[in-house]
Design a protein around this motif. Structure first.
Motif, mmCIF file in Angstrom:
data_model
loop_
_atom_site.group_PDB
_atom_site.id
_atom_site.type_symbol
_atom_site.label_atom_id
_atom_site.label_comp_id
_atom_site.label_asym_id
_atom_site.label_seq_id
_atom_site.Cartn_x
_atom_site.Cartn_y
_atom_site.Cartn_z
ATOM 1 N N TRP A 1 0.829 -1.202 0.000
ATOM 2 C CA TRP A 1 0.000 0.000 0.000
ATOM 3 C C TRP A 1 0.869 1.260 0.000
ATOM 4 C CZ3 TRP A 1 -1.084 4.211 3.145
ATOM 5 C CH2 TRP A 1 -2.259 4.910 2.813
ATOM 6 N N ARG B 1 2.520 1.737 -3.395
ATOM 7 C CA ARG B 1 1.523 2.182 -4.373
ATOM 8 C C ARG B 1 1.248 3.675 -4.181
ATOM 9 N NH1 ARG B 1 -4.043 1.607 -4.195
ATOM 10 N NH2 ARG B 1 -5.011 1.825 -6.233
ATOM 11 N N ALA C 1 2.385 6.076 -7.098
ATOM 12 C CA ALA C 1 1.229 6.549 -7.868
ATOM 13 C C ALA C 1 1.141 8.065 -7.823
ATOM 14 C CB ALA C 1 -0.051 5.946 -7.305
ATOM 15 N N SER C 2 1.951 8.659 -6.942
ATOM 16 C CA SER C 2 1.840 10.119 -6.789
ATOM 17 C C SER C 2 2.540 10.825 -7.944
ATOM 18 C CB SER C 2 2.466 10.546 -5.478
ATOM 19 O OG SER C 2 3.837 10.301 -5.546
ATOM 20 N N ASP C 3 2.202 12.056 -8.104
ATOM 21 C CA ASP C 3 2.810 12.907 -9.115
ATOM 22 C C ASP C 3 4.291 13.070 -8.767
ATOM 23 O OD1 ASP C 3 3.473 14.780 -10.900
ATOM 24 O OD2 ASP C 3 2.199 16.372 -10.093
ATOM 25 N N THR C 4 5.184 12.818 -9.740
ATOM 26 C CA THR C 4 6.615 12.900 -9.438
ATOM 27 C C THR C 4 7.164 14.316 -9.526
ATOM 28 O OG1 THR C 4 7.069 12.369 -11.733
ATOM 29 C CG2 THR C 4 7.118 10.542 -10.159
#
Lengths: 503, 343
Positions: free
Chosen positions: B328, B331, B335-338
């Motif tokens: 989790w 993820r 999954a976050s904006d880089t």
């Protein structure tokens, strides 16, 4: 018995103490610091306090470098060192608590990963996601304390485990909860102290002052919780344990009172810091606070270790790794045949197995200077009566013949000179030294096993006669084996100790 | 057995052995990526290597890999101690100062990896000096580990070594027996490191191609040294050849060759899976060899078993929760904006 002994030129207690105290000082910060970071981040985000957020990011970097690298690896270091110094005790703990350690490992893995992601997430994650990772870190870190605390407390107060051998009886032992409360307070205290240290490097500003005040409050709150936990802990300790420590190791209780004094000094310093405007927070002041905190927490760990003597796990295993249950058999059949590792020198083997866990020959708690000026018969006598001595020594776990072998080996290490020759002393000083070596390890005038009532009214001739028969009073009482000069000096000293004697 | 007796296993031996083998495989995989990966970065000859974005990305990952290696190393050591405590502690005591020096070496290496990662992040990484020192420190760590764990397998040598010198400054005197094994482990780590680098550089053939060739060379060297280590078993070799160790050996070799095949076809997932299988086979082989060499010195199956199923169940729950939380968190992170945010 099943292990070789590391004959290092360093005291076991010193090595263990150094690594353990340094580790706990960082690892408790690793827990409290986690809470500090998320709580303060949440607060700063709510207020839109950019200065505070920048500081917290900076603190995270310090936090990662201190706790993930140094804290985690000194923790591994403790594992390594206990296996070297007390392999039998480590074996006991591993067998009894392997699943507790395995559970703690699962928290450790989550903790490490969460810390890394939290650190790298400052510039990458949305605030909510970042805070979530921070909370996961803190919960995992605190749960690892919840687990380890059970094993650490077990080593002082195994409680009902002694009768049942059941895991949960050993884990939730009499000092489990008080120690957890104490350590929780320490975590919060250290979060405040470390934050003050990092904040001291910030440029002077109002923001710096606010951070210093907030951090001081964390430290004060933590100290309060820790002191309450400490008092609870003292009450939970078995009365007999404290009574023995009071009688045989008064210095341990001195540490205990110093603990209180140090806590007071720490509290005063933190309050002072909280009241001062921010620009007064200098690195030196913050570092001094850290040093105070280190001394205070270190005192607790030393107290905990010392009060446990002569046991490593009470009523189960002595500090030298000999099991209490095996003692009668070893004393009847001998220690040497039970030893798996032998050097070929019986005296040295007995020394390594029986004494080396606490004493060196010529270094930490050295035996050679202590026995200088005595002889094999006297040394053997003291070995047989080791458990009667002050300082809480374990009983000698060998036969009478083996005590003679060890006595001869130790006496050979100190050279066979008389006490006067070995120490260069004469007159009253020689008498006092003779008393300290030959009598004082068990008898304290006016105190423990007070010799004065027995000696009261005896004149010089009677005292000299008493010295001749001392070895016959009990198998644990060594004979007087000094030369005539030492005998005269000791008799004079004993006369001086009597009421009305020349002190 | 009295209440405070502690010479027992708190779960059946096969379960403990399985946990040990699986966690040790994971530890070796992380260690190979870190130690071998650092070696690969240092040894690979590519122009402008330190400025290459994939090399820099890998350098930035090294501190995390070290954290992973240490964390994953705790569990197998725990399970190993549960069964082979007498052998391991005794061997560690013979080399006590070196054993403790490991911790210092890893701490220093860890800080050097961080320093290199910070330099890379600030685009200031100009060479591999810091990484070379860190690699040398980890090489020392691997040497001491090999010496201690091989010494633990030969109780007679261990007892004689300690009787000669009890000060904790001695390495395993049977150098001929453990040196090939150590070098094999180093070459094995370089193989894993080469694979890690090829995976990192998968989009750039300028780096990926030499990394694959490096992996191939390291694996061939590891194989040769591995056979050397097997011959180092001496009188225990015939027994090993009659044991399940031979099957693990065959499986490891085949899967390793399969991994190479897929690596050169740039099918990294398949190659990685086969490499992991090969690694597990080597770990199992090592376990079988240990039992044979120890011979009559210890019979783990004869140890008393006093299961603590309730605590074990709690461990299983925590273990599953750990895997779920890790998945989790990863993820959430990836999954976050880089794009960097301002705090």
């Amino acid at each position: 018995m099943n292990y070789p002994v590391w004959d290092a030129a360093v005291g076991y207690g010193l090595l263990m103490g150094a690594i353990a105290v340094v580790h706990v000082f960082v690892s408790h910060f690793a827990i409290g610091g986690g809470l500090y970071l998320v709580v303060e981040e949440q607060r700063a985000r709510r207020r839109g306090d950019g200065f505070r957020l920048e500081f917290l990011e900076r603190l995270t970097r310090f936090f990662v470098l201190a706790s993930l690298v140094f804290g985690a690896l000194t923790g591994v270091g403790i594992w390594f060192v206990i296996g070297l110094l007390s392999p039998a005790a480590t074996e006991l703990l591993i067998h009894q608590f392997v699943w507790a350690w395995a559970i703690e490992w699962t928290f450790f893995v989550v903790e490490i990963l969460a810390a890394i992601l939290y650190y790298y997430g400052w510039k990458r994650l949305a605030p909510r996601a970042h805070l979530t990772l921070g909370w996961i870190y803190f919960v995992a870190a605190y749960l690892s304390l919840v687990v380890i605390n059970g094993i650490v407390a077990f080593m002082l107060t195994p409680g009902k485990w002694l009768a049942t051998g059941a895991f949960w009886d050993g884990f939730f032992n009499p000092t489990y909860w008080p120690q957890l409360a104490f350590r929780t307070g320490v975590c919060l205290l250290l979060a405040g102290l470390y934050s003050l240290l990092v904040a001291s490097r910030l440029p002077t500003s109002d923001g710096k002052g606010a951070i210093a005040r907030a951090s001081s409050l964390w430290a004060l709150g933590g100290l309060g919780v820790a002191m309450a936990g400490w008092l609870w802990y003292l009450r939970a300790l078995p009365a007999a344990l404290l009574a023995t420590a009071r009688e045989n190791m008064p210095w341990v209780l001195t540490w205990q009172s110093r603990l209180g004094l140090l806590a007071g000094a720490l509290a005063a310093a933190v309050v002072l810091l909280a009241l001062l405007p921010g620009h007064r927070l200098h690195l030196a002041g913050a570092a001094l606070l850290m040093a105070l905190g280190f001394a205070w927490f270190g005192s607790f760990e030393l107290f905990r270790e010392a009060v446990r003597k002569p046991w490593i796990v009470p009523n189960t295993m002595y500090g030298n790794g000999i099991e209490a249950a095996a003692l009668p058999r070893l004393q009847a059949e001998g220690l040497l045949p039970a030893m798996a590792y032998r050097t070929g020198n019986d005296g040295r083997d007995l020394f390594l197995r029986s004494c080396r866990s606490c004493h060196t020959l010529r270094g930490y708690k050295a035996l050679a200077p202590f026995y200088a000026g005595t002889d094999a018969a006297f040394v053997a006598g003291t070995i047989r009566g080791a458990h009667r001595m002050r300082g809480e020594m374990p009983p000698f776990a060998g036969t009478a013949a083996e005590s003679e072998v060890l006595g001869q080996w130790l006496a050979a290490q100190v050279g066979g000179k008389s006490l006067a020759e070995a120490t260069g002393l004469a007159g009253p000083a020689l008498g006092a030294r003779s008393f300290a070596v030959r009598c004082g390890t068990c008898h304290v005038p006016g105190g423990r096993r007070d010799p004065l009532p027995t000696l009261a009214g005896l004149d010089a001739a009677a005292l000299s006669e008493f010295l001749d028969s001392a070895g016959e009073l009990s198998p644990e009482m060594p004979p007087f084996t000094g030369d005539a000069i030492e005998r005269a000096a000791l008799v004079d000293h004993l006369l001086a100790l009597q009421p009305g004697g020349a002190k | 057995m009295n209440a405070t007796a502690y010479d027992f296993l708190s779960a059946p031996l096969p379960l403990i052995t399985l946990l040990h083998l699986v966690t040790l495989t994971l530890h070796f995989a992380a260690m190979g990526a870190l130690f071998g990966g650092t070696g690969a970065l240092l040894l690979l000859r590519v122009d402008g290597k330190w400025q290459h974005p994939r090399v820099q990305a890998m350098v930035r990952l090294l501190p995390t890999l070290l954290a992973l290696t240490v964390t994953l190393g705790v569990a197998p050591l725990l399970f190993l101690q549960l069964v082979y405590h007498r052998q391991v502690y005794s061997a560690a005591i013979v080399s006590a100062w070196l054993w403790l020096a490991l911790v210092v070496a890893v701490i220093v290496a860890y800080y050097l990896f961080y320093a290199a990662a910070f330099a890379s992040r600030a685009d200031r990484l100009r060479g591999g000096g810091m990484l070379a020192v860190a690699f040398a420190l980890l090489l020392f760590v691997s040497l001491v580990f090999s010496s201690v764990f091989t010494l633990a397998e030969t109780p007679a040598t261990l007892a004689a070594a300690w009787a000669r010198n009890a000060t904790g400054t001695v390495l395993n005197p049977e150098v001929g027996r453990w040196m090939p094994r150590w070098l094999h482990l180093v070459a094995g780590a370089l193989t894993l490191g080469g694979f890690t680098l090829s995976a990192f550089a998968r989009d750039d053939e300028r780096l990926a191609a030499p990394a694959r060739r490096f992996t191939l060379a390291a694996m061939l060297v590891a194989m040769v040294l591995g056979f050397g280590a097997l011959f180092g078993l001496g009188s225990a070799l015939p027994a090993f050849l009659r044991s399940s160790g031979l099957w693990w050996l065959a499986m490891s070799l085949l899967t390793a060759l399969g991994a190479l095949h897929f690596l050169f076809r740039r099918r990294l997932v398949a190659a990685g899976a086969l490499l992991a299988s090969s690694l597990f086979g080597m770990v199992a082989l090592r376990h079988v060899a240990r039992l044979i060499v120890l011979g009559s010195a210890i019979d783990p199956s004869a140890m008393a078993v006093r299961p603590q199923w309730d605590v074990f169940t709690l461990f299983l729950v925590c273990f599953v929760a750990m895997l779920a939380t890790i998945a989790w968190m990863l993820r959430l992170f990836f999954a976050s904006d880089t794009t960097p945010r301002s705090s």
